[in-house]
Design a protein around this motif. Structure first.
Motif, PDB file in Angstrom:
ATOM      1  N   LEU A   2     -21.879   7.687 -39.047  1.00 14.05           N
ATOM      2  CA  LEU A   2     -22.241   7.812 -37.641  1.00 14.05           C
ATOM      3  C   LEU A   2     -22.021   6.485 -36.917  1.00 14.05           C
ATOM      4  CD1 LEU A   2     -25.580   9.821 -37.993  1.00 14.05           C
ATOM      5  CD2 LEU A   2     -23.273  10.711 -37.625  1.00 14.05           C
ATOM      6  N   GLN A   3     -21.731   6.569 -35.639  1.00 18.06           N
ATOM      7  CA  GLN A   3     -21.507   5.369 -34.842  1.00 18.06           C
ATOM      8  C   GLN A   3     -22.838   4.861 -34.283  1.00 18.06           C
ATOM      9  OE1 GLN A   3     -17.792   5.545 -32.340  1.00 18.06           O
ATOM     10  NE2 GLN A   3     -17.833   7.679 -32.997  1.00 18.06           N
ATOM     11  N   SER A   5     -23.579   3.183 -31.644  1.00 17.59           N
ATOM     12  CA  SER A   5     -23.803   3.420 -30.214  1.00 17.59           C
ATOM     13  C   SER A   5     -24.361   4.821 -29.969  1.00 17.59           C
ATOM     14  CB  SER A   5     -22.499   3.226 -29.437  1.00 17.59           C
ATOM     15  OG  SER A   5     -21.490   4.101 -29.919  1.00 17.59           O
ATOM     16  N   TYR A   6     -23.865   5.798 -30.740  1.00 19.22           N
ATOM     17  CA  TYR A   6     -24.357   7.172 -30.578  1.00 19.22           C
ATOM     18  C   TYR A   6     -25.812   7.274 -31.030  1.00 19.22           C
ATOM     19  CZ  TYR A   6     -24.717  12.212 -30.748  1.00 19.22           C
ATOM     20  OH  TYR A   6     -25.130  13.508 -30.538  1.00 19.22           O
ATOM     21  N   GLU A   9     -28.098   5.633 -28.371  1.00 20.84           N
ATOM     22  CA  GLU A   9     -28.185   6.345 -27.097  1.00 20.84           C
ATOM     23  C   GLU A   9     -28.736   7.768 -27.235  1.00 20.84           C
ATOM     24  OE1 GLU A   9     -24.195   6.131 -25.690  1.00 20.84           O
ATOM     25  OE2 GLU A   9     -24.177   3.928 -25.667  1.00 20.84           O
ATOM     26  N   ASN A  10     -28.832   8.286 -28.483  1.00 24.13           N
ATOM     27  CA  ASN A  10     -29.263   9.677 -28.686  1.00 24.13           C
ATOM     28  C   ASN A  10     -30.296   9.764 -29.816  1.00 24.13           C
ATOM     29  OD1 ASN A  10     -27.082  11.322 -26.969  1.00 24.13           O
ATOM     30  ND2 ASN A  10     -26.008   9.713 -28.078  1.00 24.13           N
ATOM     31  N   VAL A  14     -30.570  12.687 -32.712  1.00 25.65           N
ATOM     32  CA  VAL A  14     -30.198  12.318 -34.082  1.00 25.65           C
ATOM     33  C   VAL A  14     -31.312  12.689 -35.055  1.00 25.65           C
ATOM     34  CG1 VAL A  14     -29.765  10.360 -35.626  1.00 25.65           C
ATOM     35  CG2 VAL A  14     -28.577  10.503 -33.429  1.00 25.65           C
ATOM     36  N   THR A 364     -14.386   7.842 -38.820  1.00 24.71           N
ATOM     37  CA  THR A 364     -15.017   6.548 -38.559  1.00 24.71           C
ATOM     38  C   THR A 364     -14.856   5.636 -39.768  1.00 24.71           C
ATOM     39  OG1 THR A 364     -16.641   7.537 -37.067  1.00 24.71           O
ATOM     40  CG2 THR A 364     -17.186   5.388 -37.980  1.00 24.71           C
TER      41      THR A 364
END
Length: 423
Positions: A2-3, A5-6, A9-10, A14, A364
């Motif tokens: 997983l990134q 930044s994601y 921000e979430n 998640v 990724t």
């Protein structure tokens, strides 16, 4: 993978999706967010000192040129401290980035919104069933007894040579195996897949790229002296063909297929349900792999599932399609459909294929990207599926097609076997 930044921000989403996958370490999410904040703060401090040092170096040059040597020397006195501060921040940044990375690789992929909650295979969702369950005559035999009766597979000889789970195929059994391989490859080619032949051993980077490492190292055969792994599936080398690659938009979708033997330790697998061909350490499989634009990945997933179903239909095997629940899904998958065939002699369903969409989880790790219509690079989506794994296909073909006169070969396979009956 997983990134960050994601995740940052979430956070709530998640955590919600990880709960569907029954992930046991949700605290990792906040630890990752905190480490990311520490990483960004350290980077900002380092950048600030570097900017100050660069500005001073420029000012020193100007002072020297204007003859203000004493003032310039005063500024130079701070040079050592700036260098030491930058060195300290660089070391701190490397340490926090490594800690962040070690925690990131422990997070599984987030399941798609359609994935049902559940912990066990019994909670998987049946999407559809196809075909008629055959009724066998009294005295019908399971495939391991049929294999012995007709001299098709010698399990004991495999034990002698290697150990349990390494069968020896003989006579028409070997020909049936080869026929299925060629049939599946030809059908994949008709569906637009290009065949590739790949190594059976991979390095750590390849295992990491597709998500087998560090999640499944206990199930993989490891060649310690060379630090290589025998492949558990052709997915690993076929997908890794595109590691560190930037594709052009018009090169998508990439559709490859490959035949390989597969090797799995299957540690902890015991009991009657692993008898015969039901669970092996070495088996043959044809794998299909797609690399696609994210906008097309779920259509690709449906197409791959339909391709696998077409193979089962042509072989005349009753089957069902399952949407795996969160607790039964693989570490790297966002959505998985399993295909199972009915074993008439064993009176149970046997998994013969998994078709999975990994979204950007593998890409990724692989740094697998494509250049979109605007000329910007973005991560591709990766998918793979078994089309098909042979052992349980052979098992159900033998069991479901047995008669008093022998075993009838499906019509679609006769051009490949060159015989219609095993008798």
């Amino acid at each position: 993978m997983l990134q960050v930044s994601y995740i940052r921000e979430n956070r709530e989403q998640v955590l919600e999706r990880l709960a569907v996958k029954n992930f046991k370490q949700p605290e990792l999410v906040d630890e990752i967010i905190q480490l990311d904040e520490k990483r960004r703060q350290t980077q900002n401090l380092s950048d600030s000192v570097a900017a100050e040092a660069n500005a001073a170096a420029k000012k020193i040059g100007e002072l020297m040129r204007s003859g203000k040597k004493e003032e310039a020397e005063g500024l130079k006195a701070n040079t050592g401290k700036w260098k030491e501060d930058i060195k300290t921040y660089t070391e701190q940044l490397a340490a926090v980035e490594d800690e962040l990375y070690q925690k990131l690789v422990l997070l599984p992929n987030l399941p798609h919104s359609s994935v049902p909650k559940g912990l066990t295979p019994e909670e998987n969702e049946v999407v559809l069933e196809n075909g008629t369950i055959p009724e066998l005559p009294a005295g019908a035999l399971p495939h391991w007894e049929l294999a012995a009766k007709y001299g098709l597979i010698d399990f004991e000889l495999g034990v002698k040579i290697t150990g349990a789970g390494f069968p020896v195929y003989k006579g028409k059994g070997a020909k049936l195996q080869r026929a299925l391989i060629n049939f599946f490859l030809d059908e994949a080619e008709k569906a637009g897949y290009s065949e590739v032949m790949v190594p059976l051993l991979v390095n750590e980077a390849s295992g990491f790229g597709t998500g087998q490492l560090p999640d499944k190292e206990g199930q993989m055969y490891h060649v310690g002296i060379d630090n290589l792994y025998l492949i558990p599936t052709a997915e690993v080398p076929v997908t890794n063909l595109y590691r560190d690659v930037i594709l052009k938009a018009d090169e998508l979708p990439v559709k490859n297929c490959g035949y390989t033997p597969c090797f799995r330790r299957e540690a902890g697998s015991y009991g009657a349900h692993v008898r015969g061909l039901n669970r092996l350490h070495q088996f043959d499989k044809i794998e299909i792999v797609q690399i696609v634009n994210p906008e097309e990945s779920y259509k690709a997933h449906e197409d791959m599932s339909a391709h696998v179903q077409s193979l089962l239909q042509k072989l005349g095997l009753p089957y069902r399609v399952l949407r795996l629940c969160g607790g039964d899904m693989g570490f790297a998958a966002a959505l998985t459909h399993d295909m199972e065939t009915w074993s008439a002699a064993q009176q149970r369903w046997l998994e013969v294929s998994s078709v999975s969409n990994f979204e950007t989880f593998q890409s990724t790790r692989l740094k697998l990207r494509f250049r979109n219509a605007e000329g910007k690079t973005q991560l591709a989506h990766t998918l793979n599926g078994s089309a098909l794994a042979l052992p349980r296909i052979v098992a159900t073909l033998l069991e479901n097609n047995q008669t008093e006169n022998g075993i009838k070969i499906p019509e679609a396979l006769v051009p490949y076997t060159k015989f219609e009956w095993i008798d």
